[in-house]
Enzyme design. Sequence first.
Site, PDB file in Angstrom:
ATOM      1  N   ALA A   1      34.698 -67.994 112.017  1.00 23.66           N
ATOM      2  CA  ALA A   1      33.894 -68.384 110.732  1.00 23.66           C
ATOM      3  C   ALA A   1      32.537 -68.929 110.910  1.00 23.66           C
ATOM      4  O   ALA A   1      31.546 -69.114 110.010  1.00 23.66           O
ATOM      5  CB  ALA A   1      34.616 -69.313 110.140  1.00 23.66           C
TER       6      ALA A   1
ATOM      7  N   GLY B   1      40.281 -63.109 108.807  1.00 14.32           N
ATOM      8  CA  GLY B   1      40.917 -62.170 107.690  1.00 14.32           C
ATOM      9  C   GLY B   1      40.351 -62.096 106.564  1.00 14.32           C
ATOM     10  O   GLY B   1      39.354 -62.945 106.192  1.00 14.32           O
TER      11      GLY B   1
ATOM     12  N   ASP C   1      42.385 -62.954 114.168  1.00 14.12           N
ATOM     13  CA  ASP C   1      42.017 -63.993 114.989  1.00 14.12           C
ATOM     14  C   ASP C   1      43.383 -64.718 115.457  1.00 14.12           C
ATOM     15  O   ASP C   1      43.826 -65.061 116.793  1.00 14.12           O
ATOM     16  CB  ASP C   1      40.832 -64.552 115.093  1.00 14.12           C
TER      17      ASP C   1
END
Length: 467
Positions: A12, A79, A233
């Site tokens: 992120a 996600g 991940d």
Amino acid sequence: MATRFAAVDLGASSGRVMTAAVDPHGVELHEVHRFTNRPVRLRDTLHWDVLSLWAGVVEGLRLAGASGPLAGIGVDSWGVDYGLLDDDGALLANPVHYRDARTEGVVARVSEVIELYPVTGVQQLPINTVYQLVAARDAWAERNAAHALLVPDLFGYWLSGSLGTELTNASTTGLLDVRARTWSTDITTQLGLRADLFPAVREPGDLLGPVVPAVAAEASIGEVPVFAVGSHDTASAVLGVPARDDRFAYISCGTWSLVGVERDAPVTTQEAQAANFSNELGVDGTVRFLRNVMGLWLLQECVRSWERSGATVDLSRLLAAAESVPGGQFVIDPDRPEFLPPGDMPARLQAECRRTGRPAPQTQAEITRCILDSLAAAYRRTVHEAVRLSGGTVEVVHLVGGGAHNALLCQLTADACELPVVAGPIEAAAYGNVLVQARAAGVLHGHRTDLRALLRDTAIRTYTPST
């Protein structure tokens, strides 16, 4: 002789490309390129800059290939977020960021129409794909898109030209039937969503195809095979846990903390739903029974706020100062919704302490200690609830990801959970990524426990409870 694979690991706050030399005796991992993942606000919408990420991926693959031939490439990422393509495969717009405000109020609207949890087993979070799609149902891009691809599938498509949705990431959307392991047409029908928007589901280890000629030429890597991996991940990170058996809990600790246990079947009881646990699918038919905890986002946003005000923040000195602050003074619930958006995080933490009748932390060190104490307490609650709701036994907590760097957080977690904490590998997601590739390519064989055994000599540190 070792075989080389490339892992594209998109987080992120940053992305990276790593290479791994793999043989039946171990995995040697190297970072070859790291690049910033910086969201962009355009008008009223927060977007991911996926084109900048793509440039970083291609450059990373060029650097990876310059050191020798590659036997495979795999992509994992966060996600829930997705890109929309037209009939020609062109991206219609940069994907919207899960922290965008467009899903405000949508969870309640959806709950009036359908109860998702018995089908999906997914934690109710406003960031989930299903709520994003409902929020954007009447938008031009959603109405005119030919396909929607979750972020790692979008990059897999750009690499290989193959459309598909990898299972572990599909399970985060709130659209997948967790037992049937297929898209739920009942959900899409009742919510007025397009059942054909996401491509068919595929498994970790499936071959997508060779790198398309244009990318092969630009990165100078040839037509390397592209494999589906545990593309969420956390799915890759949980495979990258150096566990000896199944008696462990995990904390995949980065911007988010994903805290839970690995199980063989979903737990979709009313009690699990009330506790807001997710059943996300993992590698080798496993279920990641977990809950999202806000994670180091809280500290990252504080650092950004302090730097915007002109302060210079040295993280190692800040953590050392936080260690000297008496613990337990400022503990709050880190998962409150007001902490989700970007902004002035120190002020929000101080306000939450006042709201709950606690003294408000004033210095950077006190605010940092507030965050770390609060995370450790949340980890303890979540680990204990995961075990109580799913059964089994936990004898150790494996903490992987960037948070394994944070010795104070690791020790506080061991003390809170009253269990040893094995910290590392930091690169667990990349390890899990390449282990799936290597097995798919025939370099490795065996069960996930056999794959994990190769990681026990990686850089790990054990923290024992101090009381």
